[in-house]
Design a protein around this motif. Structure first.
Motif, PDB file in Angstrom:
ATOM      1  N   GLU A 127      -8.587  68.630  30.678  1.00  0.00           N
ATOM      2  CA  GLU A 127      -8.615  68.093  32.046  1.00  0.00           C
ATOM      3  C   GLU A 127      -9.200  69.106  33.037  1.00  0.00           C
ATOM      4  O   GLU A 127      -9.924  68.729  33.959  1.00  0.00           O
ATOM      5  CB  GLU A 127      -7.198  67.682  32.455  1.00  0.00           C
ATOM      6  CG  GLU A 127      -7.139  66.706  33.618  1.00  0.00           C
ATOM      7  CD  GLU A 127      -7.142  67.390  34.962  1.00  0.00           C
ATOM      8  OE1 GLU A 127      -7.638  66.787  35.926  1.00  0.00           O
ATOM      9  OE2 GLU A 127      -6.652  68.532  35.063  1.00  0.00           O
ATOM     10  N   THR A 131     -12.786  67.283  35.003  1.00  0.00           N
ATOM     11  CA  THR A 131     -11.835  66.699  35.957  1.00  0.00           C
ATOM     12  C   THR A 131     -12.092  65.208  36.181  1.00  0.00           C
ATOM     13  O   THR A 131     -11.302  64.545  36.862  1.00  0.00           O
ATOM     14  CB  THR A 131     -11.879  67.460  37.297  1.00  0.00           C
ATOM     15  OG1 THR A 131     -13.245  67.536  37.702  1.00  0.00           O
ATOM     16  CG2 THR A 131     -11.319  68.857  37.177  1.00  0.00           C
ATOM     17  N   VAL A 135      -6.168  62.245  31.769  1.00  0.00           N
ATOM     18  CA  VAL A 135      -5.549  62.803  30.564  1.00  0.00           C
ATOM     19  C   VAL A 135      -4.030  62.665  30.600  1.00  0.00           C
ATOM     20  O   VAL A 135      -3.386  63.016  31.592  1.00  0.00           O
ATOM     21  CB  VAL A 135      -5.939  64.295  30.378  1.00  0.00           C
ATOM     22  CG1 VAL A 135      -5.394  64.824  29.057  1.00  0.00           C
ATOM     23  CG2 VAL A 135      -7.452  64.481  30.440  1.00  0.00           C
ATOM     24  N   SER A 157      -3.293  71.335  37.256  1.00  0.00           N
ATOM     25  CA  SER A 157      -3.959  70.261  36.516  1.00  0.00           C
ATOM     26  C   SER A 157      -3.313  68.926  36.870  1.00  0.00           C
ATOM     27  O   SER A 157      -2.177  68.867  37.319  1.00  0.00           O
ATOM     28  CB  SER A 157      -3.817  70.556  35.010  1.00  0.00           C
ATOM     29  OG  SER A 157      -3.897  69.387  34.252  1.00  0.00           O
ATOM     30  N   VAL A 159      -2.930  66.405  34.584  1.00  0.00           N
ATOM     31  CA  VAL A 159      -2.459  65.731  33.367  1.00  0.00           C
ATOM     32  C   VAL A 159      -1.081  65.129  33.624  1.00  0.00           C
ATOM     33  O   VAL A 159      -0.256  65.730  34.306  1.00  0.00           O
ATOM     34  CB  VAL A 159      -2.344  66.742  32.193  1.00  0.00           C
ATOM     35  CG1 VAL A 159      -1.665  66.097  30.988  1.00  0.00           C
ATOM     36  CG2 VAL A 159      -3.700  67.293  31.808  1.00  0.00           C
TER      37      VAL A 159
END
Ligand SMILES: C[S@@+](CC[C@H](N)C(=O)[O-])C[C@H]1O[C@@H](n2cnc3c(N)ncnc32)[C@H](O)[C@@H]1O
Length: 276
Positions: A127, A131, A135, A157, A159
């Motif tokens: 990820e 981007t 995810v 992140s 995710v």
């Protein structure tokens, strides 16, 4: 304990480590962490006076067989620093091949799921590098997910993580399924180095006698979760190539590639589903 010149302490501890069969570089890495210095600064600043109590305590754990990464509490994976402790498998360099392959193969905006995310190293790396992807990371271990979530926050992140036995706890379809599943056959697990067997989570390493139990279930479930043109990108164990080829055929997957790791061992398999 009295303070000691850093270069004297380092020389003494490195010699001791070597005599105990431990890489002297472990001494440097622990010292650098404790003194908040880069390795370059550690080597350049031998004249400073330091208290060796804490590093000696860390080294006792190392001599008792605890992996360096758990003592340090972090390790590098795909050029990022991940928190690790004994709730998660220590990310291995060969697993970076999953990240590399997923980054290359994922179409723009793809939905990606990392099954058995552990520390989150695969999901977060993918990820952060891409981007545009959406995810998700899942794991059966709640403990592992706590570590993954900390890593997600530290590395900024997006995710999303969820507790799930394979796909059972998550809905939706995916363009890419990535996984480094537990794949060590039980008989081999009992022979693993003490450092691995005693300290790393058993659930992360072995799924049962064949070693392929989780892989088989994952491939069974993936048919219903893969979008058209979707792929499974999965790490497999040393010597499992033939077994994976047979399982893939029996479970209606074509093998698009079997990618070798840096040691030339077939390590990551790319599969696409097909009908009968
Ligand atoms: C080999 S570790 C991989 C961890 C991390 N992805 C990595 O590559 O470092 C396998 C992970 O799968 C998880 N796991 C094992 N069986 C599972 C299952 N049935 N469903 C979801 N996760 C599972 C374990 O808890 C462990 O975190």
């Amino acid at each position: 304990m009295a303070n000691e010149r850093l270069d004297d302490l380092r020389a003494r501890l490195r010699e001791d480590a070597l005599a105990r069969g431990i890489n002297p570089r472990d001494v440097d890495l622990l010292l650098a962490d404790l003194l908040s210095l880069s390795l370059a600064s550690l080597y350049a600043r031998g004249e400073i006076e330091v208290d060796g109590t804490r590093v000696e305590a860390y080294l006792q754990r190392r001599y008792a067989g605890e992996p360096l990464q758990y003592i340090r509490g972090h390790t590098e994976f795909y050029s990022r620093d991940f928190l690790v402790d004994d709730r998660v498998l220590i990310p291995r360099p060969e697993t970076e091949l999953i990240v590399e392959t997923a980054i290359e193969r994922a179409p723009r905006g793809a939905r990606v799921i990392d099954v058995g995310t552990g520390s989150g190293c695969i999901a977060i790396s993918i990820e952060c590098e891409r981007t545009d992807l959406h995810v998700t990371g899942v794991d059966r271990s709640f403990d592992a997910l706590l570590v993954a979530e900390k890593n997600r926050q530290r590395l900024d992140s997006r995710v999303s993580f969820a507790a799930s036995d394979l796909f059972e706890g998550v809905g939706g379809m995916f363009d890419l399924i990535v996984s480094n599943p537990p794949y060590v056959p039980l008989g081999e697990y009992t022979q693993l180095a003490t450092e691995v067997r005693v300290h790393e989570p058993r659930m992360a390493l072995t799924p049962g006698p064949r070693g392929t139990e989780t892989i088989e279930r994952l491939l069974d479930q993936s048919h219903a979760r893969l979008a058209s043109d979707g792929l499974v990108i999965m790490e497999v164990g040393y010597g499992q190539e033939d077994a994976i080829r047979e399982i893939a055929e029996a479970k209606r997957y074509a093998i698009e590639a079997f990618l070798p790791d840096l040691a030339g061992i077939p390590r990551v398999v790319v599969l696409s589903p097909h009908g009968w």
